[in-house]
Design an enzyme around this catalytic site. Structure first.
Site, PDB file in Angstrom:
ATOM      1  N   LYS A  14      20.736  34.631  28.652  1.00 26.66           N
ATOM      2  CA  LYS A  14      19.521  35.336  29.062  1.00 26.66           C
ATOM      3  C   LYS A  14      18.320  34.917  28.206  1.00 26.66           C
ATOM      4  O   LYS A  14      17.246  34.622  28.723  1.00 26.66           O
ATOM      5  CB  LYS A  14      19.706  36.859  28.950  1.00 26.66           C
ATOM      6  CG  LYS A  14      20.851  37.416  29.789  1.00 26.66           C
ATOM      7  CD  LYS A  14      20.918  38.935  29.718  1.00 26.66           C
ATOM      8  CE  LYS A  14      21.231  39.509  28.345  1.00 26.66           C
ATOM      9  NZ  LYS A  14      22.602  39.266  27.874  1.00 26.66           N
ATOM     10  N   ARG A  88      20.235  48.468  30.105  1.00 29.88           N
ATOM     11  CA  ARG A  88      21.663  48.283  29.845  1.00 29.88           C
ATOM     12  C   ARG A  88      22.481  49.491  30.275  1.00 29.88           C
ATOM     13  O   ARG A  88      23.706  49.472  30.148  1.00 29.88           O
ATOM     14  CB  ARG A  88      21.889  48.057  28.346  1.00 29.88           C
ATOM     15  CG  ARG A  88      21.982  46.590  27.917  1.00 29.88           C
ATOM     16  CD  ARG A  88      22.105  46.601  26.416  1.00 29.88           C
ATOM     17  NE  ARG A  88      22.736  45.482  25.801  1.00 29.88           N
ATOM     18  CZ  ARG A  88      22.072  44.452  25.247  1.00 29.88           C
ATOM     19  NH1 ARG A  88      20.784  44.353  25.331  1.00 29.88           N
ATOM     20  NH2 ARG A  88      22.745  43.523  24.596  1.00 29.88           N
ATOM     21  N   ARG A 127      26.856  30.483  17.517  1.00 31.46           N
ATOM     22  CA  ARG A 127      25.422  30.529  17.804  1.00 31.46           C
ATOM     23  C   ARG A 127      24.544  30.692  16.563  1.00 31.46           C
ATOM     24  O   ARG A 127      24.883  31.414  15.643  1.00 31.46           O
ATOM     25  CB  ARG A 127      25.198  31.724  18.737  1.00 31.46           C
ATOM     26  CG  ARG A 127      23.793  31.919  19.210  1.00 31.46           C
ATOM     27  CD  ARG A 127      23.745  32.774  20.439  1.00 31.46           C
ATOM     28  NE  ARG A 127      23.899  34.203  20.175  1.00 31.46           N
ATOM     29  CZ  ARG A 127      23.672  35.137  21.086  1.00 31.46           C
ATOM     30  NH1 ARG A 127      23.325  34.786  22.309  1.00 31.46           N
ATOM     31  NH2 ARG A 127      23.834  36.392  20.792  1.00 31.46           N
ATOM     32  N   ARG A 161      23.082  35.891  13.667  1.00 30.21           N
ATOM     33  CA  ARG A 161      23.058  37.335  13.818  1.00 30.21           C
ATOM     34  C   ARG A 161      24.302  37.967  13.220  1.00 30.21           C
ATOM     35  O   ARG A 161      25.403  37.450  13.369  1.00 30.21           O
ATOM     36  CB  ARG A 161      22.969  37.689  15.309  1.00 30.21           C
ATOM     37  CG  ARG A 161      21.590  37.499  15.871  1.00 30.21           C
ATOM     38  CD  ARG A 161      21.550  37.598  17.364  1.00 30.21           C
ATOM     39  NE  ARG A 161      22.260  38.763  17.914  1.00 30.21           N
ATOM     40  CZ  ARG A 161      22.164  39.144  19.173  1.00 30.21           C
ATOM     41  NH1 ARG A 161      21.386  38.471  20.010  1.00 30.21           N
ATOM     42  NH2 ARG A 161      22.835  40.177  19.618  1.00 30.21           N
ATOM     43  N   ARG A 172      30.749  44.665  21.978  1.00 31.93           N
ATOM     44  CA  ARG A 172      29.598  44.395  22.850  1.00 31.93           C
ATOM     45  C   ARG A 172      30.054  44.145  24.289  1.00 31.93           C
ATOM     46  O   ARG A 172      29.409  44.588  25.233  1.00 31.93           O
ATOM     47  CB  ARG A 172      28.809  43.189  22.308  1.00 31.93           C
ATOM     48  CG  ARG A 172      28.014  43.537  21.045  1.00 31.93           C
ATOM     49  CD  ARG A 172      27.641  42.301  20.242  1.00 31.93           C
ATOM     50  NE  ARG A 172      26.637  41.475  20.870  1.00 31.93           N
ATOM     51  CZ  ARG A 172      26.359  40.222  20.493  1.00 31.93           C
ATOM     52  NH1 ARG A 172      27.012  39.678  19.487  1.00 31.93           N
ATOM     53  NH2 ARG A 172      25.428  39.543  21.101  1.00 31.93           N
TER      54      ARG A 172
HETATM   55  P1  AMP Z   1      20.851  41.638  22.311  1.00 29.53           P
HETATM   56  O1  AMP Z   1      19.960  40.853  21.428  1.00 29.53           O
HETATM   57  O2  AMP Z   1      20.253  41.892  23.670  1.00 29.53           O
HETATM   58  O3  AMP Z   1      22.236  41.077  22.390  1.00 29.53           O
HETATM   59  O4  AMP Z   1      20.985  43.093  21.637  1.00 29.53           O
HETATM   60  C1  AMP Z   1      21.562  43.251  20.353  1.00 29.53           C
HETATM   61  C2  AMP Z   1      21.978  44.699  20.137  1.00 29.53           C
HETATM   62  O5  AMP Z   1      20.815  45.556  20.181  1.00 29.53           O
HETATM   63  C3  AMP Z   1      22.923  45.280  21.180  1.00 29.53           C
HETATM   64  O6  AMP Z   1      24.281  44.960  20.929  1.00 29.53           O
HETATM   65  C4  AMP Z   1      22.642  46.776  21.030  1.00 29.53           C
HETATM   66  O7  AMP Z   1      23.229  47.284  19.855  1.00 29.53           O
HETATM   67  C5  AMP Z   1      21.121  46.786  20.827  1.00 29.53           C
HETATM   68  N1  AMP Z   1      20.400  46.820  22.112  1.00 29.53           N
HETATM   69  C6  AMP Z   1      19.588  45.851  22.616  1.00 29.53           C
HETATM   70  N2  AMP Z   1      19.079  46.211  23.799  1.00 29.53           N
HETATM   71  C7  AMP Z   1      19.583  47.441  24.078  1.00 29.53           C
HETATM   72  C8  AMP Z   1      19.449  48.348  25.175  1.00 29.53           C
HETATM   73  N3  AMP Z   1      18.682  48.049  26.241  1.00 29.53           N
HETATM   74  N4  AMP Z   1      20.123  49.525  25.099  1.00 29.53           N
HETATM   75  C9  AMP Z   1      20.878  49.844  24.039  1.00 29.53           C
HETATM   76  N5  AMP Z   1      21.070  49.034  22.979  1.00 29.53           N
HETATM   77  C10 AMP Z   1      20.428  47.841  22.988  1.00 29.53           C
END
Ligand code: AMP
Length: 214
Positions: A14, A88, A127, A161, A172
């Site tokens: 994404k 989400r 990554r 990360r 996740r």
């Molecule tokens: P990402 O970078 O999109 O993989 O997000 C990293 C982490 O941030 C996720 O595993 C969640 O802990 C938190 N997070 C990001 N976006 C959301 C969302 N829309 N709702 C809830 N938690 C989120």
């Protein structure tokens, strides 16, 4: 101006595709994951509160991410918004619908990036990203140059990360299947869902998304 959601499990690509759309179409990427990591880096109270949740791979509360998105939507975007990693949950999807309606905006497409689970583990555990420009690297498929400099901006700031490890990834993925995958049915029923194959080469995914967006 078009507004889209990129929907898919962690590691689907994404972020990579969102960066491309920002460069080529002048769209604005709204990644709640990036916003939360920024809050952590700034040492804000909210950032401190969510750090452990994120590291475990669980979702933070709807309230927090909806608040972040509300602020950004209010700022507007000439080229349109790319929602990346948001919504989400079904609650977030309803809230986004309300926010867009209040602002007189509409959602043009929800693009599912379909990938299989086995590929995700390999993608995520290797990554890294450039701290200077956000370019995405991978130990096997796109390693850093021998001099350790980013090929895009020359920075040597390699970022990994804390939640890109196998344990957090399991959580996740489980969060994705339990709470996020119902959004596929939700947007299908609304007539907004388009699906692209996320397993093919990055350029092919770019082309497939380009075709969907016209
Ligand atoms: P990402 O970078 O999109 O993989 O997000 C990293 C982490 O941030 C996720 O595993 C969640 O802990 C938190 N997070 C990001 N976006 C959301 C969302 N829309 N709702 C809830 N938690 C989120």
């Amino acid at each position: 101006m078009i507004n889209i959601i990129l929907l898919g499990p962690p590691g689907a690509g994404k972020g990579t595709q969102a960066r491309h759309l920002v460069e080529t179409r002048g769209m604005v990427q709204l990644s709640t994951g990036d916003m939360l990591r920024e809050a952590q880096a700034n040492g804000s109270e909210m950032g401190k509160k969510v750090a452990a949740v994120i590291e475990r791979g669980e979702l933070v509360t709807d309230e927090i991410v909806i608040g972040l998105i509300r602020e950004k939507i209010a700022e507007g975007a000439k080229g349109g918004f790319i929602f990346d990693g948001f919504p989400r949950t079904l609650g977030q999807a309803d809230a986004l619908g309300d926010l867009l309606a209040e602002t007189g905006l509409k959602l043009d497409a929800v693009i599912e990036m379909a990938v299989d689970d086995a590929a995700l583990v390999a993608r995520i555990t290797g990554r890294s990203t450039c701290g200077g420009c956000g370019e995405v690297y991978h130990d096997q498929t796109k390693p850093w140059a021998a001099d350790g400099k980013c090929t895009n901006c020359g920075s040597t700031d390699i970022k990994r990360r804390a939640d890109d490890n196998e344990d957090s990834l399991k959580t996740r993925l489980m969060e994705y299947y339990k709470k996020t995958s119902p959004l596929l049915g939700y947007y299908y029923a609304k007539g907004d869902l388009k699906s692209v194959d996320g397993l093919v080469a990055i350029d092919e995914v770019k082309a497939a998304i380009g075709k969907v967006l016209g």
